[in-house]
Design a protein around this motif. Structure first.
Motif, short mmCIF file in Angstrom:
data_model
loop_
_atom_site.label_atom_id
_atom_site.label_comp_id
_atom_site.label_asym_id
_atom_site.label_seq_id
_atom_site.Cartn_x
_atom_site.Cartn_y
_atom_site.Cartn_z
N ALA A 111 0.95 -1.16 -0.08
CA ALA A 111 -0.09 -0.05 0.05
C ALA A 111 0.85 1.25 0.08
O ALA A 111 0.58 2.15 -0.74
CB ALA A 111 -0.90 0.09 1.18
N VAL A 112 2.06 1.42 0.68
CA VAL A 112 2.76 2.50 0.69
C VAL A 112 3.29 2.90 -0.47
O VAL A 112 3.41 4.09 -1.04
CB VAL A 112 4.12 2.30 1.76
CG1 VAL A 112 4.83 3.42 1.74
CG2 VAL A 112 3.23 2.28 3.35
N PRO A 113 3.97 2.02 -1.32
CA PRO A 113 4.53 2.40 -2.82
C PRO A 113 3.29 2.63 -3.56
O PRO A 113 3.53 3.71 -4.37
CB PRO A 113 5.08 0.97 -3.20
CG PRO A 113 5.74 0.22 -1.99
CD PRO A 113 4.38 0.74 -1.02
N LEU A 114 2.18 2.41 -3.36
CA LEU A 114 1.14 2.49 -4.37
C LEU A 114 0.32 3.89 -3.90
O LEU A 114 0.18 4.65 -4.92
CB LEU A 114 -0.18 1.61 -4.07
CG LEU A 114 0.07 0.14 -4.80
CD1 LEU A 114 -1.41 -0.65 -4.51
CD2 LEU A 114 0.21 0.16 -6.13
N VAL A 116 2.35 6.42 -2.64
CA VAL A 116 3.45 7.22 -3.03
C VAL A 116 3.43 7.44 -4.47
O VAL A 116 3.46 8.34 -5.13
CB VAL A 116 4.83 7.15 -2.58
CG1 VAL A 116 6.04 7.92 -3.23
CG2 VAL A 116 4.94 7.05 -1.10
N SER A 117 3.35 6.31 -5.49
CA SER A 117 3.39 6.39 -6.74
C SER A 117 1.91 7.16 -7.30
O SER A 117 2.10 7.78 -8.20
CB SER A 117 3.35 4.84 -7.20
OG SER A 117 2.14 4.11 -7.06
N SER A 118 0.64 7.02 -6.49
CA SER A 118 -0.50 7.79 -7.01
C SER A 118 -0.19 9.24 -6.81
O SER A 118 -0.65 9.88 -7.82
CB SER A 118 -1.63 7.22 -6.00
OG SER A 118 -1.63 7.81 -4.88
N ILE A 119 0.42 9.72 -5.90
CA ILE A 119 0.73 10.85 -5.90
C ILE A 119 1.56 11.49 -6.98
O ILE A 119 1.22 12.78 -7.49
CB ILE A 119 1.41 11.50 -4.46
CG1 ILE A 119 0.46 11.26 -3.27
CG2 ILE A 119 1.66 12.92 -4.35
CD1 ILE A 119 0.99 11.47 -2.01
N PHE A 120 2.69 10.95 -7.13
CA PHE A 120 3.58 11.24 -8.37
C PHE A 120 2.76 11.14 -9.54
O PHE A 120 3.09 11.97 -10.56
CB PHE A 120 4.78 10.44 -8.00
CG PHE A 120 5.68 10.33 -9.53
CD1 PHE A 120 6.46 11.52 -9.40
CD2 PHE A 120 5.72 9.41 -10.49
CE1 PHE A 120 7.31 11.48 -10.49
CE2 PHE A 120 6.48 9.66 -11.65
CZ PHE A 120 7.39 10.54 -11.61
N LEU A 121 2.03 10.02 -9.88
CA LEU A 121 1.49 9.95 -11.19
C LEU A 121 0.34 11.09 -11.51
O LEU A 121 0.11 11.59 -12.60
CB LEU A 121 0.93 8.75 -11.14
CG LEU A 121 1.65 7.26 -11.15
CD1 LEU A 121 0.86 6.18 -11.37
CD2 LEU A 121 2.52 7.56 -12.76
N PHE A 122 -0.26 11.43 -10.09
CA PHE A 122 -1.30 12.63 -10.49
C PHE A 122 -0.58 13.71 -11.08
O PHE A 122 -1.09 14.40 -11.78
CB PHE A 122 -2.14 12.74 -9.22
CG PHE A 122 -3.19 13.70 -9.48
CD1 PHE A 122 -4.33 13.35 -9.90
CD2 PHE A 122 -3.33 14.95 -8.74
CE1 PHE A 122 -5.32 14.18 -9.92
CE2 PHE A 122 -4.25 15.99 -8.70
CZ PHE A 122 -5.48 15.29 -9.80
N TYR A 123 0.48 14.23 -10.29
CA TYR A 123 1.23 15.39 -10.61
C TYR A 123 1.71 15.18 -11.86
O TYR A 123 1.88 16.17 -12.76
CB TYR A 123 2.39 15.56 -9.49
CG TYR A 123 1.64 16.18 -8.19
CD1 TYR A 123 0.70 17.03 -8.32
CD2 TYR A 123 2.29 15.79 -7.19
CE1 TYR A 123 0.19 17.41 -6.85
CE2 TYR A 123 2.15 16.31 -5.85
CZ TYR A 123 0.64 17.05 -5.86
OH TYR A 123 0.34 17.62 -4.67
N PRO A 176 -2.07 2.83 -13.95
CA PRO A 176 -1.18 1.56 -13.27
C PRO A 176 -1.44 1.47 -11.85
O PRO A 176 -1.49 0.26 -11.35
CB PRO A 176 0.14 2.23 -13.44
CG PRO A 176 0.10 3.26 -14.33
CD PRO A 176 -1.23 3.79 -14.23
N VAL A 177 -1.93 2.43 -11.09
CA VAL A 177 -2.18 1.96 -9.62
C VAL A 177 -3.35 1.26 -9.55
O VAL A 177 -3.59 0.31 -8.90
CB VAL A 177 -2.53 3.43 -8.73
CG1 VAL A 177 -2.82 3.02 -7.50
CG2 VAL A 177 -0.93 4.13 -8.99
#
Length: 261
Positions: A111-114, A116-123, A176-177
């Motif tokens: 869950a933690v990598p997902l 973090v990656s969701s924030i990065f992908l949105f930006y 991807p998430v």
């Protein structure tokens, strides 16, 4: 024995509601503080956001305000939206803090990598729209303007237009998430997703047609990244699925044998 959540203690409903209220209040305060810091720069923020269109306006043309209050309300509205986008990491952290105590350790590792990656992908989706899609799209619109028509866009209409695209690209980059989550919880299988690839491509163009302006150019600019991000999600989902299967098999090997009667 399956591993239990770290804080596996029952809580009454009132305690859950109190914690939820506290975390929602923190989210509101975070957005308000960011807005308070950005409010004095509202005009400059709108200038930056409108740059992709202004650089392709005809010589002597400017953006216009057709409503009396638009020169103030439009930058004000944009600053509020920007404050919300900036505060997204804090908001997601509060959501994580609310649900994390009920998760198992192996679930937290995923869950933690997902998160973090969701924030990065949105930006990344919004940056992709601003730096690549907007210049190409507005250049196309400016070139396609009929002769005798002056391209002078209303500032409020422009804000509504780009906010729709920002949100569309931000959400689209979360594919991807979403794919990894569906594979991880067992809703779909990687083999099924690979077989459904032609339908996914068609679906990406259909979504692009709905979420973008009615032109094939911006539709393609959204559909192609969506398809590529789907492929990334399938690849990552396959890796996570194999890792989960390996951990489960290792756990089964560690169990003591069942005595025979």
């Amino acid at each position: 024995m399956s591993e239990l959540p770290e804080n596996d203690q029952p809580m009454p409903l009132v305690s859950h509601l109190t914690e939820l209220r506290t975390r929602l209040l923190r989210c509101v305060i975070a957005v308000f503080l960011v807005f308070a810091g950005l409010f004095s720069f509202a005009q400059q923020i709108y200038t930056i956001v409108s740059a992709p269109l202004r650089q392709y306006l005809p010589p002597g043309a400017t953006m216009i305000a057709t409503d009396v209050a638009s020169p103030f309300l439009t930058p004000f509205k944009l600053t509020m939206i920007v404050s919300l986008f900036v505060a997204i990491p804090i908001i997601l952290y509060q959501i994580w803090g609310f649900i994390a105590p009920g998760l198992y350790k192996h679930e937290k590792r995923i869950a933690v990598p997902l998160l973090v990656s969701s924030i990065f992908l949105f930006y990344a989706g919004m940056a992709f729209a601003y730096f690549l899609v907007f210049p190409l799209m507005f250049k196309f619109f400016a070139a396609a303007t009929p002769e005798g028509v002056s391209m002078m866009t209303d500032i409020a209409s422009y804000l509504d237009f780009i906010m729709t695209l920002f949100f569309a690209f931000g959400v689209a980059f979360e594919i991807p998430v979403a794919v990894v989550l569906l594979v991880w919880i067992g809703v779909v299988d990687v083999k099924y997703l690979r077989k459904a690839r032609p339908y996914v491509v068609i679906g990406c163009f259909a979504v692009g047609m709905v979420l973008t302006p009615p032109d094939i150019f911006s539709q393609t600019l959204l559909a192609v990244p969506m398809w590529l991000l789907f492929e990334v999600g399938v690849l990552c989902g396959g890796l996570i699925r194999r890792r989960s299967d390996a951990e489960q098999a290792q756990g089964d090997d560690d169990k003591p044998p069942v005595p025979r009667m």
